[in-house]
Design an enzyme around this catalytic site. Structure first.
Site, mmCIF file in Angstrom:
data_model
loop_
_atom_site.group_PDB
_atom_site.id
_atom_site.type_symbol
_atom_site.label_atom_id
_atom_site.label_comp_id
_atom_site.label_asym_id
_atom_site.label_seq_id
_atom_site.Cartn_x
_atom_site.Cartn_y
_atom_site.Cartn_z
ATOM 1 C CB SER A 106 43.925 43.356 41.547
ATOM 2 O OG SER A 106 43.276 42.382 40.773
ATOM 3 C CG ASP A 245 44.452 39.415 38.137
ATOM 4 O OD1 ASP A 245 44.567 38.251 38.548
ATOM 5 O OD2 ASP A 245 43.763 40.278 38.721
ATOM 6 C CG ASP A 247 45.132 39.660 42.878
ATOM 7 O OD1 ASP A 247 44.793 39.672 41.674
ATOM 8 O OD2 ASP A 247 44.344 39.910 43.805
ATOM 9 C CG ASP A 249 41.617 38.304 41.878
ATOM 10 O OD1 ASP A 249 42.087 38.708 40.786
ATOM 11 O OD2 ASP A 249 41.072 39.067 42.701
#
Length: 447
Positions: A106, A245, A247, A249
């Site tokens: 992440s 960010d 990834d 999400d």
């Protein structure tokens, strides 16, 4: 139940250190294959999982390890290459697969990585299923007979499918023509996804943080480092900036004046937009850290507000329990379950843009009813094992402070999970009030 490997968002750590090693990840894939895939309904004829990743250099190594683990358990594997986490959730459900797996840490630096799973329905796994995978990890890894081994192949249309899904969550009667956007992809998984989504809807897109090299993910760009985005919005005369960010999400938004809006404010905006469109919104879910100003503003609009533990998985659990659809965190994890089964930065951005288009107003105008309360945070170092919950002095100070804050602020005290520190947070309408109350509480702890 204490979990050995799984944290609040899968298995995560520094690459090369346990558990993020090739041998462990292979065993994790094998164990997950036994628990998640066998017996699961799938449109592929045989248990099949989808594996995606972000842009970290270690993703190649861990992808190969997972592939070996799953196929050795007799499970087919489909590989997408770099794709946002919510894209894996969507495609797992759309392709009728047994499970989805994401290789990502992440918003963490490139030298960290992690593994997280989605069920066949595109939801994050409940604690009980993660516990079952951990139990399977303790069993010997027995390779399936040669006739039963799984196969692996890459799918070439994953990005295009996900782009079309994202666009489908934006009102068909609207477009983004005449809007100039700066889109910061954090050199992460959205680098080839987010810019086309907004461009194809008509926006003039300036992309930054879109040149991943395996080692620059989240480095000075993205939702956790918005300074470059603020600069780019001003330099390009853009209407808005959107930051994701690594990834993709989570979402942060910057307006034309360079003002940054966090997830708390954006949650309020999306709730109000749903109401303006005539939809009933009985309640919304935040976390223990959600600014009290948002809670009070929502309640003024007749929307109930519930706080979950910190972490989007807990927000999701609370939403499902109450059959509500909207929730989020200040960090930018926003859940719009009427659009997607999980938090999705790109889909969330489209909900914000839809609200702006529908209202004809600016972000500042739409959020005029929310003035975030100032917060004061004091970290008090304590002895290891210190029980702050039974500390008489702290309880007395809290009993004196909370009546003064009633309806105008709140106190949150919690222990750090990583160091011998008690965190004292107070938020109030006035900064001086928050500072005074926080200092009184910290002094009672011996700060």
């Amino acid at each position: 139940m204490t979990r050995k490997y799984f944290g609040t968002d899968g298995v995560r750590g520094k690459v090369g250190d346990a558990p993020i090693t090739p041998d462990f990840v292979m065993r994790l894939g094998h164990a997950a294959g036994k628990v998640l895939a066998h017996g699961a309904r799938t449109g592929q004829g045989k248990p099949t999982v989808l594996i995606g990743k972000d842009t970290r250099i270690s993703g190649y190594m861990l992808e190969a390890a997972l592939e070996a683990g799953f196929t050795s358990a007799g499970v087919h594997v489909l590989l997408t290459g770099p794709l946002p986490t919510p894209g894996i959730a969507y495609l797992t459900r759309a392709l009728r697969l047994s499970a989805g797996v994401v290789i990502s840490a992440s918003h963490n630096p490139y030298y960290d990585n992690g593994i997280k799973f989605f069920s066949a329905s595109g939801d994050k796994l409940p604690d009980a299923v993660e516990a079952a995978i951990e139990a399977a990890l303790d069993e010997p890894m027995v390779c399936a007979p040669s006739d039963d081994l799984g196969r692996a192949r890459r799918i070439d249309d994953a990005a295009g499918r996900y782009i079309e899904f994202c666009k489908s969550t934006f009102p068909y009667e609207q477009d983004l023509h005449g809007l100039k956007l700066v889109v910061d992809c954090a050199h992460g998984a959205a680098y080839h996804i987010a810019p086309p989504v907004f461009h194809e809807l008509g926006a003039d897109v300036v992309a930054i943080g879109n040149q991943p090299n395996g080692r620059n993910i989240n480095a000075g760009y993205g939702a956790t480092a918005p300074e470059k985005l603020i600069e780019a919005v001003k330099a390009n005369g853009a209407d808005l900036g959107l930051a994701f960010d690594g990834d993709a999400d989570r979402l942060q938004v910057v307006d034309a004046d360079g003002r940054l809006y966090n997830g708390d404010e954006l949650l309020y905006l999306i709730v109000r937009d749903r109401q303006a469109a005539g939809q009933a919104v009985p309640g919304a879910v935040g976390t223990l850290m959600t600014n009290m100003a948002v809670e009070l503003a929502l309640k003024r609009e007749g929307v109930d507000f519930v706080r979950a533990k910190v972490g989007d998985r807990y927000v999701l659990e609370e939403l499902n329990k109450r059959k509500w659809t909207l929730g989020g965190e200040g960090s930018g994890h926003l859940l719009c379950l009427d659009r997607h089964s999980t938090g999705d930065g790109i889909v969330s951005a489209l909900q914000v843009l839809g609200a702006l288009r529908r209202s004809g107003k600016t972000l500042a105008q739409l959020l005029d009813g929310v003035k975030l309360f100032p917060q004061t945070l004091i970290n008090v170092r304590v002895q290891k094992g210190f029980d702050w919950q039974t500390h008489a002095g702290l309880q007395a100070a809290r009993a004196a402070v909370e009546p003064e804050l009633e309806g105008r602020g709140r106190v949150l005290i919690r222990a750090s999970g990583t160091e011998p520190v008690v965190r004292v947070m107070v938020e109030a309408e006035q900064a001086e009030m928050a500072e005074r109350a926080a200092r009184k509480l910290a002094d009672a702890l011996g700060a």
